[in-house]
Design an enzyme around this catalytic site. Structure first.
Site, PDB file in Angstrom:
ATOM      1  N   ASP A   1       0.823  -1.215   0.000  1.00  0.00           N
ATOM      2  CA  ASP A   1       0.000   0.000   0.000  1.00  0.00           C
ATOM      3  C   ASP A   1       0.862   1.273   0.000  1.00  0.00           C
ATOM      4  O   ASP A   1       2.104   1.206  -0.001  1.00  0.00           O
ATOM      5  CB  ASP A   1      -0.929  -0.050   1.232  1.00  0.00           C
ATOM      6  CG  ASP A   1      -2.290   0.555   0.956  1.00  0.00           C
ATOM      7  OD1 ASP A   1      -2.415   1.361   0.030  1.00  0.00           O
ATOM      8  OD2 ASP A   1      -3.235   0.229   1.710  1.00  0.00           O
TER       9      ASP A   1
ATOM     10  N   ASP B   1     -10.209   3.361  -3.361  1.00  0.00           N
ATOM     11  CA  ASP B   1     -10.872   2.122  -2.932  1.00  0.00           C
ATOM     12  C   ASP B   1     -12.277   1.963  -3.525  1.00  0.00           C
ATOM     13  O   ASP B   1     -13.051   2.911  -3.585  1.00  0.00           O
ATOM     14  CB  ASP B   1     -10.989   2.097  -1.400  1.00  0.00           C
ATOM     15  CG  ASP B   1      -9.618   2.001  -0.751  1.00  0.00           C
ATOM     16  OD1 ASP B   1      -8.600   2.064  -1.466  1.00  0.00           O
ATOM     17  OD2 ASP B   1      -9.577   1.854   0.488  1.00  0.00           O
TER      18      ASP B   1
END
Ligand code: GLA
Length: 421
Positions: free
Chosen positions: A172, A227
């Site tokens: 990430d 997301d």
């Protein structure tokens, strides 16, 4: 005289024993150094770790930080028992929140309350089911949930993952602290190669630094948006996006996908309850058309028949996993009505009619008046194709007659076309 000789012989023996012991000891140390340091993975092997888009399950969309050893084991069990493994899903990936600290040597420490048996034992369990095991980390000092990230520990972490038996790393981009994204991901890529273990690297920097332009050779897939949210069309202030927004982002990125390197349209929301059946079918069909990784994001221990039917549609999955690895192109955009095409390795073609409107699309499509331009022109005037509906699982005619169908609001008609010899 004989006793002197005996003494000398004994001394000689002792000397020989000492020399032998020293040699053995040196050999052990040398062997440890030699065998203890893993043999780095070469680029040609690393680059072929994901020849088709990765398929699996990830904890984040449904469980967020609520991850544990028991949960992961139950998902591995369900992956096998539900038939998902047979349908092609193989990675079980724990997203954020498995890690709690670093020890005095800087080693990453899994939360002992949630993972009392440790990661090696859990990876072994997942492997014992014939599945592969994945973890999450972050290029910054902290993950998106404030857990320890890998900055400054990349090589140490990759070695640890290799020792545990990790096969997939989602990496990430929170608290990136101004790092250069390409360099940060290349560092973890190098660390994985040094670890000697074939680990798929999933680049998750949300498309902010156009990873499709540099990700090939560094990682195997890269996220292209913020997301996903469990909705058809939505844009959240704080970055979440609906499936149609992701599809629009993916549309222009087809040149960057291919065997070994994929545009990641995000983990699936099928089965999480926020969309209608038709919307979930659109979600899944379009991910397959786009050659996107298929990471289920629902509770696979409790799936309705409808969710199973969608996630395990083998004809749709075959389109996703086609070895040619081409991402579909939107070759016709008529506002709310779109037509997407994806050429397949054996000369067949996947076609998806997508209805974005609030009304049913009463389709009456004359193939012969509509050539499909792809790498080459597919002319329905010159060639006849058999037409198969991949959700009804039946042949519905040929390209010699008009295609008639009612496509529901937010739904699709996904087809496979086979040339008639
Ligand atoms: C980011 C990622 C998500 C998820 C969370 C975990 O938001 O994009 O997919 O991994 O972090 O904190």
């Amino acid at each position: 005289m004989p006793s002197l000789l005996l003494l000398k012989t004994n001394e000689m023996n002792r000397l020989l024993i000492t020399i032998c012991a020293a040699f053995c000891c040196w050999q052990t140390v040398a062997a440890q150094q030699f065998f203890g340091k893993p043999k780095p993975l070469n680029d040609s092997l690393y680059n072929t770790l994901a020849q088709t888009p990765p398929m699996g399950w990830n904890s984040w969309n449904k469980f967020g930080c609520d991850v544990s050893e028991d949960l992961i084991k139950s998902m591995a069990d369900a992956m096998v028992e539900s038939g998902m493994k047979d349908a092609g899903y193989k990675y079980i990936v724990i997203d954020d929140c498995w890690q709690i600290d670093r020890d005095s040597m800087g080693n990453i420490v899994p939360d002992p309350a949630k993972f009392p048996s440790g990661m090696k034992a859990l990876a072994d369990y997942v492997h014992s089911k014939g599945l592969l095991f994945g973890l999450y980390s972050c290029a910054g000092s902290y993950t998106c949930q404030g857990r320890p990230g890998s900055r400054g520990h990349q090589f140490q972490d990759a070695l640890q993952y290799a020792r545990w038996g990790v096969d997939y790393l989602k990496y990430d981009w929170c608290s990136d602290e101004g790092q250069n994204a390409q360099a940060a991901y290349a560092t973890m890529s190098d660390a994985i190669k040094e670890s000697g273990r074939p680990i798929v690297l999933s680049i998750c920097e949300w498309g902010e630094n156009e990873p499709w332009k540099w990700g090939k050779g560094i990682g195997h897939l890269w996220r292209v948006t913020a997301d996903i949210r469990d909705c058809y069309e939505c844009l959240f202030d704080w970055g979440g996006v609906g499936i149609v927004n992701i599809i629009d982002k993916m549309a222009d990125l087809y040149p960057y996908a291919g065997p070994g390197h994929w545009n990641d349209a995000e983990m699936l929301e099928v089965g999480n309850g926020g969309m209608t059946r038709d919307e979930y079918i659109t979600h899944f069909s379009m991910w397959c058309m786009l050659a996107a990784p298929l990471m289920a994001g629902n509770d696979i221990t409790k799936m309705s028949a409808e969710t199973k039917e969608i996630l395990m549609n083998k004809e749709a999955i075959a389109v996703d996993q086609d070895p040619l690895g081409q991402q579909a192109r939107r070759f016709m955009d008529m506002g709310d009505h779109e037509i997407w095409a994806k050429p397949l390795a054996n000369g067949e073609l996947a076609i998806c009619f997508m209805n974005r409107s609030e009304l049913t699309w009463h389709l009456d499509y004359d193939w012969r008046k509509n050539a499909i331009y792809y790498a080459h022109e597919v002319s329905f005037r010159k060639h006849e194709y058999k037409v198969r509906d991949l959700w009804q699982h039946k042949d519905i005619g040929t390209s010699k007659t008009n295609l008639k169908a009612d496509i529901p609001t937010h739904g699709v008609l996904m087809l496979r076309l086979t040339p008639v010899k």
